[in-house]
Scaffold this active site. Structure first.
Site, PDB file in Angstrom:
ATOM      1  N   ASP A   1     -11.773  -9.761   1.471  1.00  0.00           N
ATOM      2  CA  ASP A   1     -10.792  -9.998   0.423  1.00  0.00           C
ATOM      3  C   ASP A   1      -9.771  -8.868   0.324  1.00  0.00           C
ATOM      4  O   ASP A   1     -10.039  -7.726   0.640  1.00  0.00           O
ATOM      5  CB  ASP A   1     -11.480 -10.190  -0.927  1.00  0.00           C
ATOM      6  CG  ASP A   1     -12.377  -9.006  -1.300  1.00  0.00           C
ATOM      7  OD1 ASP A   1     -13.168  -8.579  -0.440  1.00  0.00           O
ATOM      8  OD2 ASP A   1     -12.286  -8.512  -2.433  1.00  0.00           O
ATOM      9  N   GLU A   2      -8.594  -9.225  -0.129  1.00  0.00           N
ATOM     10  CA  GLU A   2      -7.541  -8.316  -0.600  1.00  0.00           C
ATOM     11  C   GLU A   2      -7.105  -7.286   0.444  1.00  0.00           C
ATOM     12  O   GLU A   2      -6.857  -6.127   0.130  1.00  0.00           O
ATOM     13  CB  GLU A   2      -7.988  -7.612  -1.890  1.00  0.00           C
ATOM     14  CG  GLU A   2      -8.191  -8.593  -3.035  1.00  0.00           C
ATOM     15  CD  GLU A   2      -8.507  -7.921  -4.359  1.00  0.00           C
ATOM     16  OE1 GLU A   2      -7.968  -8.374  -5.385  1.00  0.00           O
ATOM     17  OE2 GLU A   2      -9.286  -6.950  -4.374  1.00  0.00           O
TER      18      GLU A   2
END
Length: 888
Positions: free
Chosen positions: A541-542
């Site tokens: 993620d991210e």
């Protein structure tokens, strides 16, 4: 737009001259003096900076949103004239401007900043208070945004925590958030949680007679038929086990004994396996039949997990008190989802093995079967890996070491020392113990080693390893597991304000060496524990630079808008854009663009996972967004935790992901993130980027398969209605998971407060599909104005569930030692008469008319007359703990 005028209580007020620090004082004496005597207080002036005339856009605030805070320093000791000191403090918001020229603030990394004197600093007189107004990005809506344990360093001194901030309760150093500052924007339509608003919300949940709740099992079975009799377990049970391994039976009997049921008793309980007995629809792991009669109880499991769950259902009927009468009944049951999960983040803050074991106990009791163990993040690496000692010796510890060769720098209120939950890790034996404990309760442990983003702890640890081996002359060993390109000059800011060292470089062979090593060692632990590793969680993620997001505009743009921050975008890079190794990969056509590198890395890691015989690869969905579909990965199964918020399009995008062949695990932050606050009250704990509140009732009302339906029964982050519809039709969702991220959760008690009791509602939705949940149909749109959901049925089911919690299940949590959140009651005074209620009927209520000196038990049938200030609270089921006290 009106002009904002600063109102300072008294910018610099000399209260006394007193004595002064001697010029001959050592650095350590200066640090000690400041730490012991410097009081700190935060006062939020406004959360609505742009509306109040602050230059949010010009200060490069994302979405041109900023706040103003007064930090007041009060010297309660002798005068201090030294300018050679720094206060290291934690701010989860970037500080954009300081409006007192005697001080400057510098961002160090993550949430760590320094406050230090400028040349204009005039010293601290004895008794003097100095106000330092500063502008921060975004807003600070909950008190826990103001992290504790600032510390001071003077010259070459050892760091010392400021005594005035060495508290878990922020009220020790914070003025209450007042006025309309609880609103994100002036037009925020959320309802502030007050005694009156809670009272109104709870009005439709009344006490249900205990007899009417008989036969209720949590989570709700497919079918329950009461047969009109009852049986007593007062003399204990005698179990004839023909279904469970000894470890599973031992786990079940321990829970029975905790509930006060003797397992060397007389009432016969028989456990058998007979998979052929089950209908085709119920031939799934965890299915069972339960038949309670006067003479005996028979539990038939489709498999061992089913027999185990049948025993849990028998215990669900029982209470913890002396009353051991349960109804006779017949139950046929099978789970809704294969994946019924809880995720716990121990990277941001560590949580003890005991807390994890207690959580596994409760997961088993409520038939949850997947423990997603988020073991690493930017702020910590929490699992001992043989052969890589720096991962835990450096990456698992925080302290004040600016070189970060012995530890990570402090974050999230951990302060300069390593004697708190900012530091810690599980030894290999700890992890083996957790695996064995989970296996005995039918729970799969899914380890997550987050990469390529959120990997700062690993990157820094491997840099420390590189330094150690390089200095020993072992350059080949030093480079074997290095995770960053030393020539990468990319200017990147992550979501939590780290730089390029937050990322594992996907273009280096040594990064894949590291992945291979870690997976090998973790898989060996699982094998040793008798729980072969069947799912590897990649994270993913991210992996982005937030400064390249839509909330910024180029400082030189001709067509600027007022609602974006001005930034020189030419100085910002995508992750790895200035890594020579990744530039080479792009030039050779290995991957088309820097933004695709995280997905490319995920595909490479999936090959490592598959080569080790691990059948399932799991990730947060945005980590795979540039892969074509599930066929891009090497494992048999590819699973994603879906975490788009519904009001930002998640009600549609979930079905797009399912159509690509992924096993969808619904993990929406606006409904099943347990790090979000329980209610819109600044005193509650939690982050709130996805929603201002998720209480047990909201989680219970979540429709995880028909995501658009939730637009009819809930609101967005600002308390407004939204519309939602999906257009794609993919395969059915695989599961539901409730998440606990730990940025604001520093202790085990805080951990359990955030998880319990609302995780029981997540367990209910993961196991049981309610009649009020409508089937998903592409193209059907829901909103606050549609009338497709049977909200009367929803309310009635919630009222019953709330009563079961208040009258039975919370007492079981007490018996298990779980420090759950006791709900804050509702209350109102009308014509001098106090009326109280609570969201979970059955819990006792109390009130005080003398500022808490004495408390009286509230009786609904005999409402008391009161005068003046009234305080109210609720009492835990065992009578030993209380909710927060609220004044009317």
């Amino acid at each position: 737009m009106k002009t904002f005028k600063l109102s300072l209580m008294a910018s610099v007020v000399a209260l006394a001259t007193g004595c002064t620090t001697s010029p001959s004082m050592t650095d350590q004496q200066i640090a000690d003096t400041l730490a012991e005597n410097l009081g700190v207080n935060y006062q939020l002036v406004t959360n609505h900076g742009a509306n109040e005339g602050l230059q949010c856009r010009e200060l490069a605030a994302e979405w041109a949103s900023c706040d103003l805070i007064n930090m007041t320093l009060t010297n309660n000791g002798p005068a201090v004239s030294s300018k050679d000191w720094k206060i290291y403090f934690h701010s989860i918001r970037m500080i954009l401007d300081v409006q007192n020229d005697q001080f400057k603030v510098t961002h160090i990394t993550g949430d760590l900043h320094t406050l230090e004197p400028t040349d204009k600093f005039e010293g601290f007189d004895a008794g003097e208070s100095v106000v330092i107004p500063y502008i921060g990005e975004y807003w600070t809506l909950f008190e826990n945004d103001y992290m504790p344990r600032a510390y001071v360093v003077a010259g070459t001194s050892e760091p010392k925590t400021l005594e005035s901030m060495d508290f878990e309760d922020p009220s020790a150093y914070l003025d209450p958030i007042s006025g309309n500052n609880w609103k994100r924007t002036p037009t925020d339509n959320n309802i502030l949680a007050t005694a009156q608003s809670r009272f109104e919300k709870n009005r439709d949940v009344n006490l249900i007679a205990k007899e009417e709740l008989a036969g209720t099992i949590v989570p709700t079975p497919l079918s329950t038929k009461l047969t009109g009799g009852s049986v007593s377990l007062a003399n204990g049970v005698s179990i004839d086990n023909k279904a469970l391994l000894p470890s599973m039976l031992d786990a079940a009997t321990k829970r029975m004994e905790m509930l006060g049921i003797d397992t060397d008793g007389t009432y016969p309980v028989t456990l058998i396996l007979d998979p052929a007995r089950f209908s085709k629809a119920n031939q799934v792991s965890g299915a069972y039949e339960l038949d309670v009669t006067n003479g005996k109880t028979t539990i038939v499991g489709y498999d061992a997990e089913g027999a185990f769950y049948g025993l849990q259902s028998l215990m669900s009927l029982a209470s913890t008190g002396s009353e051991k009468q349960i109804p006779t009944l017949k139950v046929t049951d099978a789970p809704r989802f294969d994946y019924r999960g809880v995720m716990v983040d121990v990277g941001r803050n560590f949580h003890s093995k005991d807390a994890i074991l207690r959580t596994l106990d409760q997961m088993a009791a409520y038939k949850m079967n997947k423990f997603h163990f988020h073991l690493t993040d930017d702020e910590g690496w929490r699992l001992q890996i043989p052969g890589l000692p720096e991962l835990t010796e450096v990456g698992g510890k925080r302290c004040h070491d600016l070189s970060e060769t012995s530890c990570l720098l402090p974050q999230l209120g951990s302060g300069p020392n390593s004697d708190n939950f900012g530091s810690g890790f599980y030894t290999k034996q700890d992890y083996l113990d957790i695996l064995a404990y989970a296996k005995a309760r039918g729970i799969e442990v899914i380890p997550e080693i987050d990469m390529p983003a959120h990997s700062r702890a690993a990157v820094v640890a491997m840099e420390a390893r590189h330094k150690r081996l390089s200095e020993a002359g072992d350059l080949a060993g030093a480079n074997q597991y290095r995770l960053m390109d030393p020539n990468d000059t990319s200017n990147v800011t992550t979501v939590q304000f780290y730089d390029k060292r937050s990322f594992i470089n996907p273009c280096m062979d040594s990064s894949l060496n590291f992945v291979n090593k870690v997976i090998t060692e973790v898989a060996a632990m699982h094998q040793q524990a008798g729980m072969p590793l069947s799912t590897w969680h990649f994270g993913g993620d991210e992996a982005k630079n937030i400064k390249l997001g839509a909330g910024f505009q180029d400082i030189n743009a001709a067509d600027k808008v007022d609602w974006k921050g001005d930034l020189d975008l030419s100085q910002q890079d995508k992750p790895f854009a200035k890594s020579p190794m990744c530039q080479k990969a792009i030039a050779s056509g290995v991957v088309s663009d820097y933004a695709h590198l995280p997905s490319y890395f995920a595909e490479k890691v999936s090959k490592v996972v598959a080569a080790k015989g691990i059948p399932s690869f799991q990730a947060w969905q945005d980590g795979l967004k540039y892969s074509k579909d599930a066929s891009s990965f090497a494992t048999d199964n590819v699973r994603v935790n879906f975490w788009d918020t519904l009001y930002w399009g998640g009600g549609a995008s979930a079905y797009d992901w399912a159509a690509k062949g992924y096993d969808m695990i619904i993990s929406n932050p606006d409904y099943v993130y347990m790090d979000m606050p329980y209610e819109v009250d600044p005193e509650e704990r939690g982050y709130y980027w996805a929603t201002r509140a998720t209480d047990t009732r909201k989680m219970f009302a979540f429709a995880p398969e028909n995501l658009p339906q939730n637009a009819e029964t809930s609101v967005d982050r600002d308390g407004n209605g939204f519309t939602s519809k999906g257009t794609a039709k993919g395969k059915d969702f695989y599961g539901l998971s409730a998440q606990l991220w730990s940025e604001t959760v520093r202790t085990d008690d805080q951990f359990e407060y955030m998880v319990f009791p609302r995780v029981l509602a997540a367990a209910e939705r993961a196991w049981h599909k309610a009649d009020w949940e409508r089937d998903y149909q592409p193209g059907v749109e829901y909103s606050q104005s549609t009338q497709m959901v049977d909200k009367t049925a929803l309310q009635q089911e919630w009222a019953r569930f709330a009563n079961i919690l208040g009258q039975r299940e919370l007492a079981k949590l007490d018996a298990a030692g779980i420090q759950y959140r006791v709900p804050v009651p509702g209350a109102t005074v009308k014509n001098g008469v106090l009326a109280m209620n609570i969201s979970m009927p059955g819990l006792a209520l109390e009130y005080s008319t003398d500022s808490g000196e004495t408390w009286k038990r509230y009786q609904a049938e005999n409402q008391p007359k009161v005068k003046g200030k009234v305080q109210v609270r609720a009492v835990s089921a065992d009578g030993k703990r209380y909710s927060r006290v609220i004044a009317l």
